[in-house]
Motif scaffolding. Structure first.
Motif, PDB file in Angstrom:
ATOM      1  N   ARG A 252      18.752  38.821 -29.734  1.00 18.32           N
ATOM      2  CA  ARG A 252      20.074  38.876 -29.816  1.00 18.32           C
ATOM      3  C   ARG A 252      20.843  40.134 -29.310  1.00 18.32           C
ATOM      4  O   ARG A 252      21.978  39.955 -28.677  1.00 18.32           O
ATOM      5  CB  ARG A 252      20.572  38.230 -30.984  1.00 18.32           C
ATOM      6  CG  ARG A 252      21.966  38.150 -31.251  1.00 18.32           C
ATOM      7  CD  ARG A 252      22.169  37.686 -32.642  1.00 18.32           C
ATOM      8  NE  ARG A 252      21.780  36.145 -32.897  1.00 18.32           N
ATOM      9  CZ  ARG A 252      21.420  35.529 -34.066  1.00 18.32           C
ATOM     10  NH1 ARG A 252      21.399  36.470 -34.993  1.00 18.32           N
ATOM     11  NH2 ARG A 252      21.250  34.325 -34.085  1.00 18.32           N
ATOM     12  N   GLY A 307      18.044  31.173 -26.831  1.00 20.02           N
ATOM     13  CA  GLY A 307      18.396  29.922 -27.216  1.00 20.02           C
ATOM     14  C   GLY A 307      17.417  29.156 -28.091  1.00 20.02           C
ATOM     15  O   GLY A 307      17.915  28.158 -28.817  1.00 20.02           O
ATOM     16  N   ALA A 311      18.263  27.717 -31.794  1.00 18.59           N
ATOM     17  CA  ALA A 311      18.264  26.083 -31.889  1.00 18.59           C
ATOM     18  C   ALA A 311      17.058  25.610 -32.894  1.00 18.59           C
ATOM     19  O   ALA A 311      17.353  24.324 -33.384  1.00 18.59           O
ATOM     20  CB  ALA A 311      17.848  25.462 -30.824  1.00 18.59           C
TER      21      ALA A 311
END
Length: 312
Positions: A252, A307, A311
């Protein structure tokens, strides 16, 4: 650049707190400052400090004063290194690609494949027999001074660091990945510096340029957001150095800083026009170096990994 990183090394400026030791932000702030001063030298400094951290984490040999270390862990098609063990003796043979500081470093941590087919990590004295930097095939001016080229190993003596696959499995792998983002952030600040100056000068002279100011506002927001996430990530690593969230936090952070880099490079060029890129050698060099350095990111591949992680 060589003189700069050597001066930093000799002055003790590369003696940084270890990641996850309670002072990770101080470590990353120092790396950002070094890259803001000189992106290429800062990149080599980051590799040295990463090597020191890896050796400490995996119980490798101590780092002697005045020795500049690299970390050569890239894997490339057609360029592999094999580790051969005979009793207590380990040697490396093969070609390693993407070796930054090939002719500058005194030592390196090198990944190689063992006879069992697993990845090991080895400390190598680069002045020992059997280590030969190959001619450079680097054609981009960006990061050219980092002396990144292939190195040939021919029965080169080496020392195993940690156990098989420990290099990738250790928590510090993601600490190091996040540390690279700190370097990118320092480079982005250096690239954006002329934009800050131009907008300030135009405002003080009464010739304010709203378009340049808008570009600066976007760049400043991106840099501030990246800096805030850097601090939060450092705090997370200090509070839980071996936690399971290291990969998510590092990915991130790298994505956020890469966005800030793109904003700094792109908006500075759009606001200032071609003159600084064509006529200011220092600025043009910083842009070229940072554009190449940030490509250590794997772009959409890294975003896809991020991602997938978020998720669940």
């Amino acid at each position: 650049m060589t003189v700069t990183v050597r001066r930093w090394l000799d002055a003790g400026e590369l003696d940084l707190p270890l990641p996850g030791s309670g002072r990770t932000l101080a470590r990353w702030s120092a790396l950002a400052d070094l890259c803001e001063t000189d992106i290429v030298a800062g990149r080599l400094a980051e590799a040295h400090t990463d090597a020191v951290a890896i050796l400490a984490e995996l119980g490798g040999p101590p780092v002697s004063p005045g020795r500049l270390w690299g970390v050569w862990a890239a894997e490339a098609p057609g360029a592999t290194v094999q580790a051969h063990q005979d009793g207590d003796t380990v040697t490396l043979s093969g070609t390693k690609a993407w070796c930054s500081g090939a002719g500058l470093c005194t030592d390196a941590l090198v990944t190689a494949t063992t006879t069992a087919g697993v990845r090991g990590l080895y400390a190598v004295d680069l002045h020992a027999p059997g280590v030969q930097p190959l001619p450079s095939n680097w054609h981009n001016p960006g990061m050219a001074a980092s002396d990144t080229r292939p190195v040939q190993f021919t029965n080169a003596p080496a020392t195993a660091v940690g156990g098989p696959d420990d290099y990738l499995r250790r928590p510090g792998f993601w600490h190091g990945a996040a540390g690279v983002a700190a370097c990118w952030l320092g480079g982005a600040r250096a690239v954006a510096a002329p934009l800050y100056c131009v907008v300030a000068e135009k405002n003080s002279s009464g010739r304010g340029d709203p378009h340049a100011a808008a570009h600066l506002g976007a760049v400043d927001a991106a840099l501030a957001a990246a800096a805030a996430l850097l601090a939060a990530t450092a705090a997370q690593f200090d509070s839980d150095p071996g936690g399971d969230g290291g990969e998510l936090a590092a990915r991130r952070l790298r994505a956020a800083v890469e966005w800030a880099v793109e904003e700094a490079i792109g908006r500075s060029a759009r606001a200032l026009g071609p003159a600084p890129l064509a006529l200011d050698a220092a600025h043009a060099g910083r842009v070229a170096d940072l554009s190449m350095y940030v490509r250590q990111s794997h772009a959409e591949k890294d975003l896809a990994a991020l991602g997938t992680l978020v998720a669940g």
